[in-house]
Design a protein around this motif. Structure first.
Motif, PDB file in Angstrom:
ATOM      1  N   THR A 299     -41.201   1.672  -7.071  1.00 46.57           N
ATOM      2  CA  THR A 299     -40.074   1.354  -7.822  1.00 46.57           C
ATOM      3  C   THR A 299     -40.154   1.075  -9.021  1.00 46.57           C
ATOM      4  OG1 THR A 299     -38.711   1.761  -5.706  1.00 46.57           O
ATOM      5  CG2 THR A 299     -37.584   0.915  -7.700  1.00 46.57           C
ATOM      6  N   ILE A 300     -41.049  -0.320  -9.063  1.00 48.91           N
ATOM      7  CA  ILE A 300     -40.913  -1.063 -10.534  1.00 48.91           C
ATOM      8  C   ILE A 300     -42.703  -0.770 -10.835  1.00 48.91           C
ATOM      9  CG2 ILE A 300     -40.772  -3.462 -11.517  1.00 48.91           C
ATOM     10  CD1 ILE A 300     -38.891  -3.857  -9.254  1.00 48.91           C
ATOM     11  N   PRO A 301     -42.758  -0.455 -12.000  1.00 55.56           N
ATOM     12  CA  PRO A 301     -44.175  -0.367 -12.397  1.00 55.56           C
ATOM     13  C   PRO A 301     -44.970  -1.399 -12.106  1.00 55.56           C
ATOM     14  CG  PRO A 301     -42.534   0.540 -14.171  1.00 55.56           C
ATOM     15  CD  PRO A 301     -41.688  -0.136 -13.230  1.00 55.56           C
ATOM     16  N   ALA A 302     -46.319  -1.364 -11.678  1.00 50.00           N
ATOM     17  CA  ALA A 302     -46.985  -2.586 -11.043  1.00 50.00           C
ATOM     18  C   ALA A 302     -47.752  -3.324 -12.112  1.00 50.00           C
ATOM     19  CB  ALA A 302     -47.748  -1.902 -10.011  1.00 50.00           C
ATOM     20  N   PHE A 303     -47.980  -2.648 -13.226  1.00 53.88           N
ATOM     21  CA  PHE A 303     -49.005  -3.338 -14.065  1.00 53.88           C
ATOM     22  C   PHE A 303     -50.417  -3.448 -13.491  1.00 53.88           C
ATOM     23  CE2 PHE A 303     -45.380  -4.616 -16.619  1.00 53.88           C
ATOM     24  CZ  PHE A 303     -45.604  -4.879 -17.758  1.00 53.88           C
ATOM     25  N   ALA A 304     -50.715  -2.419 -12.224  1.00 55.61           N
ATOM     26  CA  ALA A 304     -51.802  -2.448 -11.619  1.00 55.61           C
ATOM     27  C   ALA A 304     -52.676  -1.820 -12.576  1.00 55.61           C
ATOM     28  CB  ALA A 304     -51.846  -1.816 -10.363  1.00 55.61           C
ATOM     29  N   PRO A 305     -54.477  -2.426 -12.795  1.00 50.69           N
ATOM     30  CA  PRO A 305     -55.201  -1.550 -13.640  1.00 50.69           C
ATOM     31  C   PRO A 305     -55.060  -0.303 -13.862  1.00 50.69           C
ATOM     32  CG  PRO A 305     -56.299  -2.928 -11.902  1.00 50.69           C
ATOM     33  CD  PRO A 305     -54.911  -3.377 -11.786  1.00 50.69           C
ATOM     34  N   ASN A 306     -55.044   0.469 -12.461  1.00 52.02           N
ATOM     35  CA  ASN A 306     -55.100   1.947 -12.313  1.00 52.02           C
ATOM     36  C   ASN A 306     -53.866   2.600 -12.978  1.00 52.02           C
ATOM     37  OD1 ASN A 306     -53.576   0.713 -10.340  1.00 52.02           O
ATOM     38  ND2 ASN A 306     -53.611   2.487  -9.168  1.00 52.02           N
ATOM     39  N   SER A 307     -52.633   2.045 -12.859  1.00 51.40           N
ATOM     40  CA  SER A 307     -51.564   2.656 -13.520  1.00 51.40           C
ATOM     41  C   SER A 307     -51.429   2.212 -15.008  1.00 51.40           C
ATOM     42  CB  SER A 307     -50.343   2.175 -12.681  1.00 51.40           C
ATOM     43  OG  SER A 307     -49.750   1.266 -13.361  1.00 51.40           O
ATOM     44  N   MET A 308     -51.826   1.070 -15.214  1.00 50.44           N
ATOM     45  CA  MET A 308     -51.853   0.804 -16.848  1.00 50.44           C
ATOM     46  C   MET A 308     -52.698   1.619 -17.738  1.00 50.44           C
ATOM     47  SD  MET A 308     -50.493  -2.004 -18.220  1.00 50.44           S
ATOM     48  CE  MET A 308     -50.222  -2.358 -19.769  1.00 50.44           C
ATOM     49  N   MET A 309     -53.843   1.775 -17.127  1.00 49.10           N
ATOM     50  CA  MET A 309     -55.154   2.661 -17.793  1.00 49.10           C
ATOM     51  C   MET A 309     -54.497   4.211 -17.932  1.00 49.10           C
ATOM     52  SD  MET A 309     -57.401   0.990 -18.959  1.00 49.10           S
ATOM     53  CE  MET A 309     -58.129   2.290 -19.717  1.00 49.10           C
ATOM     54  N   ALA A 310     -53.755   4.515 -16.691  1.00 48.06           N
ATOM     55  CA  ALA A 310     -53.307   6.118 -16.636  1.00 48.06           C
ATOM     56  C   ALA A 310     -52.414   6.383 -17.797  1.00 48.06           C
ATOM     57  CB  ALA A 310     -53.144   6.316 -15.182  1.00 48.06           C
ATOM     58  N   TRP A 311     -51.634   5.081 -18.017  1.00 43.49           N
ATOM     59  CA  TRP A 311     -50.468   4.961 -18.858  1.00 43.49           C
ATOM     60  C   TRP A 311     -51.026   5.119 -20.506  1.00 43.49           C
ATOM     61  CZ3 TRP A 311     -49.106   1.158 -22.386  1.00 43.49           C
ATOM     62  CH2 TRP A 311     -47.895   1.470 -23.111  1.00 43.49           C
ATOM     63  N   ILE A 312     -52.213   4.276 -20.499  1.00 49.31           N
ATOM     64  CA  ILE A 312     -52.653   4.130 -21.954  1.00 49.31           C
ATOM     65  C   ILE A 312     -53.255   5.534 -22.245  1.00 49.31           C
ATOM     66  CG2 ILE A 312     -54.966   2.855 -22.925  1.00 49.31           C
ATOM     67  CD1 ILE A 312     -53.796   0.532 -21.594  1.00 49.31           C
ATOM     68  N   ASN A 313     -53.804   6.001 -21.199  1.00 49.69           N
ATOM     69  CA  ASN A 313     -54.744   7.348 -21.473  1.00 49.69           C
ATOM     70  C   ASN A 313     -53.883   8.545 -21.373  1.00 49.69           C
ATOM     71  OD1 ASN A 313     -57.007   5.765 -21.785  1.00 49.69           O
ATOM     72  ND2 ASN A 313     -57.616   5.896 -19.892  1.00 49.69           N
ATOM     73  N   GLY A 314     -52.338   8.342 -21.272  1.00 47.36           N
ATOM     74  CA  GLY A 314     -51.725   9.391 -21.334  1.00 47.36           C
ATOM     75  C   GLY A 314     -51.781  10.149 -19.855  1.00 47.36           C
ATOM     76  N   ARG A 315     -51.889   9.293 -19.055  1.00 41.36           N
ATOM     77  CA  ARG A 315     -51.896   9.499 -17.611  1.00 41.36           C
ATOM     78  C   ARG A 315     -52.778  10.622 -16.883  1.00 41.36           C
ATOM     79  NH1 ARG A 315     -48.473   6.691 -15.584  1.00 41.36           N
ATOM     80  NH2 ARG A 315     -48.622   7.111 -13.418  1.00 41.36           N
ATOM     81  N   GLY A 316     -53.307  11.711 -17.755  1.00 38.71           N
ATOM     82  CA  GLY A 316     -54.258  12.592 -17.002  1.00 38.71           C
ATOM     83  C   GLY A 316     -54.058  12.970 -15.570  1.00 38.71           C
ATOM     84  N   ASP A 317     -54.757  12.926 -14.622  1.00 41.55           N
ATOM     85  CA  ASP A 317     -54.355  13.039 -13.130  1.00 41.55           C
ATOM     86  C   ASP A 317     -53.641  12.258 -12.564  1.00 41.55           C
ATOM     87  OD1 ASP A 317     -55.866  15.441 -13.604  1.00 41.55           O
ATOM     88  OD2 ASP A 317     -57.769  14.778 -12.839  1.00 41.55           O
ATOM     89  N   GLY A 318     -53.194  11.226 -13.106  1.00 41.79           N
ATOM     90  CA  GLY A 318     -52.300  10.168 -12.668  1.00 41.79           C
ATOM     91  C   GLY A 318     -53.442   9.050 -12.175  1.00 41.79           C
ATOM     92  N   PRO A 319     -52.585   7.884 -11.807  1.00 45.14           N
ATOM     93  CA  PRO A 319     -53.353   6.714 -11.593  1.00 45.14           C
ATOM     94  C   PRO A 319     -54.158   6.852  -9.998  1.00 45.14           C
ATOM     95  CG  PRO A 319     -51.103   6.359 -11.420  1.00 45.14           C
ATOM     96  CD  PRO A 319     -51.277   7.605 -11.766  1.00 45.14           C
ATOM     97  N   ALA A 320     -55.432   6.349  -9.828  1.00 47.39           N
ATOM     98  CA  ALA A 320     -55.867   6.370  -8.650  1.00 47.39           C
ATOM     99  C   ALA A 320     -55.225   5.325  -7.715  1.00 47.39           C
ATOM    100  CB  ALA A 320     -57.602   6.212  -8.671  1.00 47.39           C
ATOM    101  N   LYS A 321     -55.102   5.296  -6.566  1.00 49.95           N
ATOM    102  CA  LYS A 321     -54.466   4.054  -5.823  1.00 49.95           C
ATOM    103  C   LYS A 321     -55.570   3.166  -5.506  1.00 49.95           C
ATOM    104  CE  LYS A 321     -51.004   6.458  -3.411  1.00 49.95           C
ATOM    105  NZ  LYS A 321     -50.263   7.201  -2.216  1.00 49.95           N
ATOM    106  N   LEU A 322     -55.037   1.905  -5.792  1.00 51.42           N
ATOM    107  CA  LEU A 322     -55.821   0.816  -5.149  1.00 51.42           C
ATOM    108  C   LEU A 322     -55.721   0.271  -4.040  1.00 51.42           C
ATOM    109  CD1 LEU A 322     -56.132  -1.166  -8.872  1.00 51.42           C
ATOM    110  CD2 LEU A 322     -57.661   0.306  -7.855  1.00 51.42           C
ATOM    111  N   SER A 323     -54.526  -0.721  -3.781  1.00 53.47           N
ATOM    112  CA  SER A 323     -54.106  -1.098  -2.626  1.00 53.47           C
ATOM    113  C   SER A 323     -52.555  -1.274  -2.782  1.00 53.47           C
ATOM    114  CB  SER A 323     -54.931  -2.441  -2.194  1.00 53.47           C
ATOM    115  OG  SER A 323     -54.502  -3.376  -2.920  1.00 53.47           O
ATOM    116  N   PRO A 324     -51.879  -1.364  -1.592  1.00 52.18           N
ATOM    117  CA  PRO A 324     -50.440  -1.680  -1.804  1.00 52.18           C
ATOM    118  C   PRO A 324     -50.297  -3.180  -2.659  1.00 52.18           C
ATOM    119  CG  PRO A 324     -50.863  -0.883   0.335  1.00 52.18           C
ATOM    120  CD  PRO A 324     -52.149  -1.170  -0.078  1.00 52.18           C
TER     121      PRO A 324
END
Ligand SMILES: Cc1ncc(COP(=O)(O)O)c(C=O)c1O
Length: 450
Positions: A299-324
């Motif tokens: 629900t709340i953006p995680a600032f996890a590296p995957n989601s942060m990079m996906a956001w910086i790069n315009g999302r592309g295919d969306g962030p890969a999952k890391l871990s909960p």
């Protein structure tokens, strides 16, 4: 440079480091192991902490010696090691906030998760850090994937935080939810009655069962394992995405029971760490089984590296999952000094022993219940059976309102509470900061009142 720019750069170095540091940090916490801390305590002239001695455990707290603290579970006072760690991290942040954060954030978060995992007997990668039980419950119920026509089933015994999280989610998404009674009278309820009511309550469209481990309304401790076993039977006939998830508000068992999430058999255990665990105020966690986490969208953006990079790069295919642990922990800056000192709270309990804390809590609660049941005008509503009770003890006094008795107890230096529910009961929680003498004083005070 704006806060966001700086944050992005920090996050880039975080991204570069994150793979390597996960699980491998050695850090600057006040003193990193119990023996160093004990030595430091002796050197400072304080009596060394002896975790085998309950008066020494009590001595670690600055709770007023003039009061009997039977409401200490409402919001934690911090033991010495937690206070020291908070001060240590705050000093580091005050001196060079940005530098301290960039150098330490990932590894210190990781240390907290590792300490939580060690204490819980769980896997660190399944634990998301939160600020409270309420935050965890809201995230869980907001993010639970439900299709049209699917429902969440709760119980009439849950706290505001569970009911409102589900109600608000339902208002947003249109999913339905219901509440069922698990028993008619907490004092005489049985495991059979509770499990039968669960089985009757589940419908084909039910996808999650929301329960509360220890009820803050009556002190009832639910037989979570037996409920989990009943659900397993029901789930056995269902496809994976139609299985009922067992979601537990665990806050009044977490820190006073000697079981792991696997022992409980639940899918999610949500808890604050600032009640019975006596962790830093404003800390909490969600443990989820890996397959259950798959059914929750953050629900709340995680600032996890995957989601942060996906956001910086315009999302592309969306962030890969890391871990909960990384994907489901809410991002944004936090009261970091408190979050990081949570490690010390887990270590404090580990030093005493989770089993000893549980036995002590149970022993004092039993002593209180027995004493209360000898007072003619008192009716204890918490089950006597240790299988169905933990640290919370609730009761009523014939012919008197709970708030009146509460005030009279306070006048005799007994700090208790009243249940924050439609039905008001007096509520006491013997814990690691209370003693047999405290229970005697409480019973004496009550016998003068009732
Ligand atoms: C059963 C229960 N769940 C949740 C909460 C809220 O916990 P927190 O303050 O950690 O959100 C409380 C009381 O504070 C409670 O009694």
């Amino acid at each position: 440079m704006t806060r966001e720019d700086a944050r992005t750069i920090d996050r880039r170095s975080f991204i570069a480091r994150s793979g390597a540091v996960l699980g491998a940090a050695t850090l600057l916490a006040g003193c990193d192991d119990a023996s160093e801390r004990a030595a430091a305590t002796s050197a400072s002239g304080q009596e060394a902490f002896d975790p085998t001695d309950w008066s020494s455990v009590r001595g670690e707290f600055e709770l007023s010696p003039d009061l009997v603290h039977l409401a200490a579970f409402v919001l934690a006072s911090h033991p010495r090691s937690v206070r020291t760690a908070i001060e240590h991290y705050a000093a580091g942040l005050d001196e060079d906030t940005n530098g301290y954060l960039s150098s330490n954030e990932v590894a210190l978060d990781d240390q907290v998760r590792s300490a939580a995992a060690q204490y819980m007997g769980a896997d660190a990668s399944d634990i998301a850090l939160t600020d409270s039980t309420t935050m965890g419950l809201a995230m869980l119920y907001s993010g639970l994937e439900l299709r049209d026509g699917e429902e969440i089933l709760a119980t009439t015994h849950d706290f505001y935080s569970t009911h409102e999280s589900i109600r608000l989610r339902s208002e947003r998404n249109g999913n339905s939810w219901r509440k069922i009674d698990l028993f008619s009278d907490s004092a005489t309820a049985s495991v059979d009655e509770i499990v039968t009511n669960v089985e009757r309550g589940i419908r084909p469209e039910t996808r999650a069962l929301a329960i509360t481990w220890v009820h803050s309304s009556t002190g009832m401790k639910l037989p979570v394992r037996a409920i989990a076993d009943a659900l397993q039977e029901i789930n056995g006939d269902r496809d994976e995405d139609e299985q009922v998830l067992l979601c537990v508000d665990g806050v009044h068992g977490f820190g006073n029971q000697d079981v792991s999430p696997a022992d409980l058999g639940c899918d999610f255990l949500v808890s604050g760490c600032h009640k019975w665990l006596f962790g830093p105020r404003g800390t909490g966690l969600i443990w989820g089984h890996p397959s259950a986490w798959e059914r929750v969208v953050p629900t709340i953006p995680a600032f996890a590296p995957n989601s942060m990079m996906a956001w910086i790069n315009g999302r592309g295919d969306g962030p890969a999952k890391l871990s909960p642990a990384l994907d489901q922990t809410p991002g944004g800056f936090h009261s970091f000094e408190n979050r990081w000192a949570l490690k010390e709270a887990f270590e404090f309990h580990d030093a005493i022993g989770r089993d000893r804390v549980a036995a002590r809590t149970q022993e004092l609660a039993q002593m209180l219940k027995e004493g209360l049941s000898e007072l003619a005008s008192v009716r204890v509503v918490t089950p006597v059976d240790a299988e169905l009770s933990a640290g919370i003890v609730c009761f009523e006094v014939t012919g008197a309102q709970a708030p009146e008795i509460l005030t009279q107890l306070r006048d005799q230096n007994i700090s208790a509470s009243v249940t924050p529910y439609a039905q008001l009961y007096l509520r006491m929680g013997p814990s690691i900061v209370t003693s047999e003498t405290d229970i005697d004083k409480t019973l004496d005070a009550l016998s003068r009142i009732v």
